[in-house]
Design a protein around this motif. Structure first.
Motif, short mmCIF file in Angstrom:
data_model
loop_
_atom_site.label_atom_id
_atom_site.label_comp_id
_atom_site.label_asym_id
_atom_site.label_seq_id
_atom_site.Cartn_x
_atom_site.Cartn_y
_atom_site.Cartn_z
N GLN A 65 0.85 -1.18 0.00
CA GLN A 65 0.00 0.00 0.00
C GLN A 65 0.89 1.23 0.00
N MET A 66 0.71 2.07 -0.99
CA MET A 66 1.54 3.26 -1.13
C MET A 66 0.66 4.49 -1.04
N ASN A 67 0.90 5.31 -0.04
CA ASN A 67 0.13 6.53 0.18
C ASN A 67 1.03 7.75 0.01
N SER A 68 0.39 8.88 -0.15
CA SER A 68 1.12 10.16 -0.28
C SER A 68 2.23 10.04 -1.31
N LEU A 69 1.88 9.52 -2.45
CA LEU A 69 2.89 9.27 -3.48
C LEU A 69 3.49 10.57 -4.00
N LYS A 70 4.76 10.47 -4.35
CA LYS A 70 5.52 11.61 -4.85
C LYS A 70 6.05 11.28 -6.24
N PRO A 71 6.33 12.28 -7.04
CA PRO A 71 6.90 12.00 -8.37
C PRO A 71 8.16 11.14 -8.30
N GLU A 72 8.93 11.29 -7.27
CA GLU A 72 10.16 10.48 -7.14
C GLU A 72 9.88 9.02 -6.81
N ASP A 73 8.64 8.68 -6.56
CA ASP A 73 8.28 7.27 -6.38
C ASP A 73 8.06 6.57 -7.72
N THR A 74 8.10 7.33 -8.80
CA THR A 74 7.94 6.75 -10.13
C THR A 74 9.03 5.73 -10.40
N ALA A 75 8.62 4.51 -10.73
CA ALA A 75 9.58 3.43 -10.95
C ALA A 75 8.82 2.18 -11.38
N VAL A 76 9.55 1.19 -11.79
CA VAL A 76 9.00 -0.15 -11.95
C VAL A 76 9.16 -0.86 -10.62
N TYR A 77 8.08 -1.38 -10.11
CA TYR A 77 8.09 -2.05 -8.82
C TYR A 77 8.07 -3.58 -9.05
N TYR A 78 8.96 -4.25 -8.34
CA TYR A 78 9.09 -5.70 -8.47
C TYR A 78 8.86 -6.36 -7.11
N CYS A 79 8.23 -7.51 -7.13
CA CYS A 79 8.23 -8.31 -5.92
C CYS A 79 9.20 -9.47 -6.12
N ALA A 80 9.70 -9.95 -5.03
CA ALA A 80 10.70 -11.02 -5.07
C ALA A 80 10.57 -11.90 -3.85
N ALA A 81 10.92 -13.17 -4.02
CA ALA A 81 10.83 -14.13 -2.93
C ALA A 81 12.21 -14.59 -2.51
N ARG A 82 12.41 -14.61 -1.21
CA ARG A 82 13.64 -15.14 -0.63
C ARG A 82 13.24 -16.42 0.09
N ILE A 83 13.68 -17.54 -0.43
CA ILE A 83 13.15 -18.82 0.01
C ILE A 83 13.65 -19.21 1.40
N SER A 84 14.90 -18.91 1.68
CA SER A 84 15.43 -19.30 2.97
C SER A 84 16.29 -18.17 3.51
N ARG A 85 16.61 -18.30 4.77
CA ARG A 85 17.41 -17.27 5.43
C ARG A 85 18.79 -17.16 4.78
N SER A 86 19.29 -18.27 4.27
CA SER A 86 20.63 -18.27 3.70
C SER A 86 20.65 -17.91 2.21
N SER A 87 19.49 -17.71 1.63
CA SER A 87 19.45 -17.42 0.20
C SER A 87 19.26 -15.94 -0.06
N GLN A 88 19.44 -15.59 -1.31
CA GLN A 88 19.13 -14.25 -1.76
C GLN A 88 17.69 -14.24 -2.26
N TYR A 89 17.27 -13.13 -2.81
CA TYR A 89 15.96 -13.07 -3.45
C TYR A 89 16.09 -13.81 -4.78
N ASP A 90 15.54 -15.02 -4.81
CA ASP A 90 15.78 -15.91 -5.94
C ASP A 90 14.74 -15.81 -7.04
N TYR A 91 13.53 -15.43 -6.68
CA TYR A 91 12.44 -15.39 -7.66
C TYR A 91 11.89 -13.98 -7.76
N TRP A 92 11.71 -13.55 -9.00
CA TRP A 92 11.30 -12.16 -9.25
C TRP A 92 10.09 -12.15 -10.17
#
Length: 118
Positions: free
Chosen positions: A81-108
């Motif tokens: 949820q994004m409120n009080s949006l500003k022009p500088e918030d303009t971007a492509v937004y990605y979600c990503a999953a980090r499967i385990s504590r020892s992993s990086q964000y593996d799925y995008w």
């Protein structure tokens, strides 16, 4: 195969709000954290927020605390949820999953465009 599908992006005026969704499709999986990132034109991708599998822990970049809220309803759909949006918030937004504590964000996901106009 884990697939993440973002939706909810669009064009909004400054001061407005948007809610992004990230749905997990494909095989059932659990994750350590789900995160939202964004990348503006000409800039590096940056972390926005993350949430734990249980939803009990959330993490934000300081500059977005109070304006952005990450949540999940069943651990398979995560929202930003994004409120009080500003022009500088303009971007492509990605979600990503980090499967385990020892992993990086593996799925995008493929990303969703957010454009904030004056």
């Amino acid at each position: 195969q884990v697939q993440l599908v973002e939706s909810g992006g669009g064009l909004v005026q400054a001061g407005g709000s948007l809610r992004l969704s990230c749905a997990a499709a494909g095989r059932t999986f659990s994750y350590y954290r789900m995160g939202w990132f964004r990348q503006a034109p000409g800039k590096e991708r940056e972390f926005v927020a993350a949430i734990s599998w249980s939803g009990g822990s959330t993490y934000y970049v300081d500059s977005m605390k109070g304006r952005f809220t990450i949540s999940s309803d069943n651990a398979r759909t995560v929202y930003l949820q994004m409120n009080s949006l500003k022009p500088e918030d303009t971007a492509v937004y990605y979600c990503a999953a980090r499967i385990s504590r020892s992993s990086q964000y593996d799925y995008w996901g493929q990303g969703t465009q957010v454009t904030v106009s004056l």
